[in-house]
Structure formats: C-alpha cells, structure tokens
Design an enzyme around this catalytic site. Structure first.
Site: not given
Ligand code: HXC
Length: 518
Positions: A173-174, A408-409
């Site tokens: 994401g961001g 140019g290069a």
């Molecule tokens: C809260 C999160 C989290 C999140 C992971 N966890 N991402 N908790 N917010 N964004 C937690 C899970 O619930 C889990 O908790 C623990 O972290 C480990 O995650 P798993 O999924 O078990 O691990 P894994 O299988 O290795 O997968 C990792 C992952 C997946 C691929 C990163 O967790 C995932 O897809 N997360 C979401 C990614 C995402 O879309 N993020 C938002 C992006 S947008 P428990 O309690 O079960 O251990 C963004 C916007 C930013 O970031 C903008 C900035 C301008």
C-alpha cells in the site's frame, strides 16, 4: 540505590515483561519464513554493544473496537534507537513483525517520527528496517496520518542526511512511499516484497493471477522497476551491504565523505588501460574493467546493478576518497542512453551532489536510443533529467571520453559547456555531431545514389570522417577538451585533478528550487 527495594523491583519487573514479549516460539515463526527478528537485525547492523534503544516501553493501550482488538505490547511493534556502525553514529528503526505484524499504528508512527527527527537534528544517517503489514487496520485513519508524518520527515531530511530503507518482509500500500522517498532501497530476495496494490486486488480488478514475488519481489524491483538499488540473497548479506554502502557517505550534507586512512597512491602507468577499449569502434567491451583499473583496488561498489545496465553507476575510492562514477556500458544496448538509464543516472548524480561526492564520468556513448517506444514513452522528458542533474550539480565533475561521444549524448555526459571541470579524452575518442555512418548518409545522399560503387565510396567517406572529424583533436584545439591523455596515466591524472578541485565553490542564483523535468 537499594536494589532490593520496591522501586527497583518494579524496574526489574518491567524489564522482564519486555523480554517475555520476545518468546523463542515467536522468533521461530520469523525464522521459519527465512527472516530474522527485528532485534537480531539491529544486532547485525550495529557495532557490538553500541545500540541504545529508546522508547522500549512506549505502549498502546489494549483496546477493543467494533473491528478487532489491539493487544497491549511494549514498544508497539517497532524498535528505535541509535548506535555506531563502523564507529559512526547512525539512527535506526526496525519494525517488529512479531508484534501485530509490524503494523503501523499511532504510537508506532510517533516512535519512528521521533527517531527521524533526532537523526535530522544530529546530522546522522537513518536506516529503516521494514517488515510490516502496513497501516494498522484497527486504528484506521490515525495510522494513515502516522504514515503521512513519516513521509513528511523523509522529505525534510532528503538531501540533509542519507536515508536508507531495507525491506525485509512486506511493504504494501502507501507504505511503499517512505522507502521510495529515501536515497537507497535494499531488498532481500524471496522474503521481501513491495507493491501499491497486492495480488488479491490485481485479481479482483484485472482478473490476473500473480504471486507476491512476481508482483513486487526483490528481483522485479532490482531489474524491472528500478525501485530497489541493492538486492541480496539473505538478510545477513543485506545488512552487511548496508554497512558497506555507509562507508562511502558523509554523515550529512555539510560534511565530506570519510577518507580511507591509508590512501593507495597513484600508479604512474597502467598499460592495461591501453588495451581494454577495442580499436574497432563497433566492438563492445565491459566498462567495469576500465573502472577497476582506475579506482583503488576492490573499492568499486555498484548500485542499481541490474537496472538499466547500459549505464553503470556506483561509488568507489580514488586514493582513499569517495567518488561517484557514471559510465556508459558499451556491452549493453551499445551504451546508448535510454529512458531508464537517464533516470538512473540523474538520481545517482543528485545523491552525490547532495552529499559532496565528486563525480567521475567515463564516456563511450553513441547517442540516445532511437525508436518509437522511447519517443512515445518520453525520452525527451526523461533524457532531460540527466542533463538537468549534471548541470545542476556543483560538486567537482570530471569526464574521460574513452571512445564514442556523439550528439546530444556528448553534451549530456558532463561536457565542458554544461560545467565539466576537467574534460579529458583518450586518443581513441570520437567526438562529433553524429557517427560516421549517419553523417555520410546525410551529407552524401545524392553522391551515394549516383555512384557505381556506393559501398566503396561510403567506406572512403567514413574513413575520411573518422580521420578528420570524429577524433579528439578538434575538441582539444578548441578547448572543449582540456587534454588528450594516454589511457595508461588516467588514474594519476584523475587523482591530481580531483585534488585541484577540492575547494571548488559555486554560487547558484537564488531561487526557491529549480523545476527538474519530472
Ligand atoms: C493490523 C495486521 C496487519 C494490519 C497484519 N496484521 N497486517 N494487524 N493491521 N495491517 C496482523 C495479523 O492480523 C496477524 O495477527 C499478524 O499481523 C501476522 O499476520 P499474518 O497475516 O498471520 O502473517 P502472514 O501470513 O505472514 O501475512 C502477512 C501479510 C498479511 C501478507 C502482511 O498479514 C496481510 O496481507 N496484511 C495486510 C496487508 C495490508 O493490506 N495492509 C494495509 C496496506 S494499506 P495475529 O494476531 O493473528 O498474529 C496501507 C496504507 C498505508 O498500509 C498508506 C500510507 C499513506
């Protein structure tokens, strides 16, 4: 102090609770993914026993909202602090995937912001070790605001302190934009990935199947997108790479890069340099062989090695001092400049200029890459970035024209009139408006069409053009080249020339900032 007293016991209890957070079981979970824990990464990065953690006890209170629970944890999923790397002060943060997937909530973001601001105030580089599920979903908009503060700090620090991002897990994401705003992005092969929208969104929107690694793995970003400047096979190698890169940089924009304690001196003559560039102008060679024969032994450290390989960039030392090298690579696309190489070169030049790293250009360029693709994708706009970056740079700038230098290069690659301080050429240099074939075709179109033996006539004309026009001596006689030199004494010439430029000072006209063609 009474170490058995109540107050001291509370202190010990807190320390114990902090340590209990990092169980062997959780560490194993990371290790099973081929990753290290945040603490292990910090230990690898910093000189032994020099890391000083701050805010270890900063805590997000346990909360339950309509959309899930946040578990209370000391440190809120990120380790921040400072220490010594190769004896020099460095600030760092390491996201801890063990705690809520290293997700970024308000407190987590405040800790990163605090250490970023300290690094800026102290004029010391900052390293981000990134392993995070991105914005903490339960904290909603507040986590997005947290990211915004981090980006704000990245931009304020840009050009003031070196900033390095090391991706050691997800960056989605961001969240990818903090690394993108920093100077160098490192990635570890197979265990790290970066993308703005992940495979599930790609599937939903475009109905395309793609894995994390195919979409945004280290190799993709090193070879195709150019987002990753350095990639390594495992985390230990990645961190060693960061430590090595830092040795070339000053701590900030008002310092000069460190000089190696024992300079290597200048060899009087290196005859190997007379033989690397082939006599046949159409024969390729590896410009890295030239670089290795000029710089201090084993000091060349290439960056963006797998991206736009027709231009080689990297840091090296010349008699102990850091220089930045930009070199055309004749063995890839004949060393032409295209969109990707222009962007790669421009960014490298601007980093060097920000941090007082003198520039050495090794030139063998037949021109810009022709073609519909390049024109339609904006070679004009992108090639201009390189021109802008070279011209804007006020650090010492030296060019050595080894062979081709056309059109140019020629101008772009740090020619005299855009501000080259010393411009040398080897006797093999061909400096002209265009290559012999093109020039003959334009000027002798009618004669060739009327000739009974156009091939023989063309051969003759090309020879005349080479002998009389495409050589270094006209430029030398007009002062566009300062000196035609024997390739064998290039190292000596460069050491003397960079020394003469040590106190170079240029005052630019007052302005808010220029408008680089983005
Ligand atoms: C809260 C999160 C989290 C999140 C992971 N966890 N991402 N908790 N917010 N964004 C937690 C899970 O619930 C889990 O908790 C623990 O972290 C480990 O995650 P798993 O999924 O078990 O691990 P894994 O299988 O290795 O997968 C990792 C992952 C997946 C691929 C990163 O967790 C995932 O897809 N997360 C979401 C990614 C995402 O879309 N993020 C938002 C992006 S947008 P428990 O309690 O079960 O251990 C963004 C916007 C930013 O970031 C903008 C900035 C301008």
């Amino acid at each position: 102090m009474d170490t058995n007293g109540k107050l001291f016991r509370k202190f010990i209890e807190r320390e114990d609770r902090l340590n209990q957070q990092y169980t062997a079981e959780l560490a194993k979970k990371q290790h099973n993914k081929g990753k290290l824990t945040a603490r292990e990464r910090i230990d690898l990065l910093f000189d032994k026993d020099t890391f000083e953690e701050i805010d270890a006890f900063v805590t997000t209170a346990s909360t339950t909202s309509s959309f899930g629970t946040i578990k209370e944890s000391y440190g809120d999923g990120v380790i921040v602090g400072h220490g010594k790397v190769s004896g020099r002060l460095i600030f760092a943060y390491a996201q801890d995937f063990i705690v809520m997937g290293g997700s970024l909530g308000v407190v987590h973001a405040q800790k990163i912001s605090k250490i970023q601001q300290m690094a800026l105030k102290m004029g010391a580089p900052i390293i981000g070790l990134i392993d995070s599920g991105g914005a903490r979903i339960q904290e909603g908009i507040a986590s997005l605001a947290g990211y915004a503060s981090i980006f704000n700090n990245n931009i304020n620090s840009s050009g003031v302190i070196p900033q390095i991002s090391v991706i050691m897990g997800p960056a989605a994401g961001g969240a990818v934009y903090s690394p993108a705003l920093t100077d160098f992005v490192f990635m570890t092969n197979k265990t790290s990935y970066m993308f703005v929208t992940g495979p599930s969104v790609v599937k939903e929107v475009l109905n395309e199947d793609v894995t994390n690694d195919e979409l945004g793995g280290a190799e993709v970003h090193a070879k195709k997108s150019g987002v990753a400047h350095m990639i390594y096979e495992d985390e230990e190698q990645t961190i060693l790479g960061v430590i090595k890169l830092l040795t070339y940089f000053p701590s900030n924009n008002v310092e000069n890069p460190p000089v190696m304690v024992e300079p290597c001196g200048m060899d009087e003559v290196n005859e190997k340099l007379r033989d690397i560039v082939p006599d046949d102008p159409n024969k390729p060679y590896d410009v890295k062989e030239v670089i290795h024969q000029i710089v201090d032994p084993d000091s060349f450290h290439e960056t963006s090695q797998y991206f736009a390989q027709n231009l080689v960039v990297g840091f090296a030392r010349l008699d102990g001092s850091t220089i930045g090298i930009i070199a055309n690579q004749p063995k890839v696309l004949a060393g032409t400049l295209d969109i990707n190489s222009s962007v790669k070169g421009a960014r490298f030049i601007r980093f060097c200029d920000s941090f007082n790293i003198p520039l050495l250009t090794l030139e063998d360029v037949p021109g810009f890459l022709p073609g519909i693709d390049q024109e339609h994708m904006g070679i004009i706009r992108n090639g201009a970035k390189m021109l802008y970056a070279y011209t804007e740079a006020t650090v010492p700038k030296i060019t050595v024209i080894m062979r081709k230098s056309y059109g140019g290069a020629y101008i772009v690659m740090n020619s005299k009139n855009i501000g080259g301080d010393f411009n040398f050429a080897w006797p093999t240099a061909e400096i002209a408006v265009m290559g012999p074939d093109g020039a003959v075709a334009v000027l002798y179109r009618r004669e060739l069409a009327a000739s009974e033996d156009p091939d023989a006539l063309k051969k003759d004309l090309v020879k005349t053009y080479r002998d009389e026009i495409a050589n270094p001596y006209i430029a030398d006689e007009k002062g566009y080249i300062d000196e035609v030199i024997d390739p064998a004494i290039t190292r000596k010439k460069l050491i003397i020339a960079f020394e003469a430029l040590q106190n170079k000072h240029v005052s630019a006209p007052a302005k808010k900032h220029g408008n680089i063609p983005l």
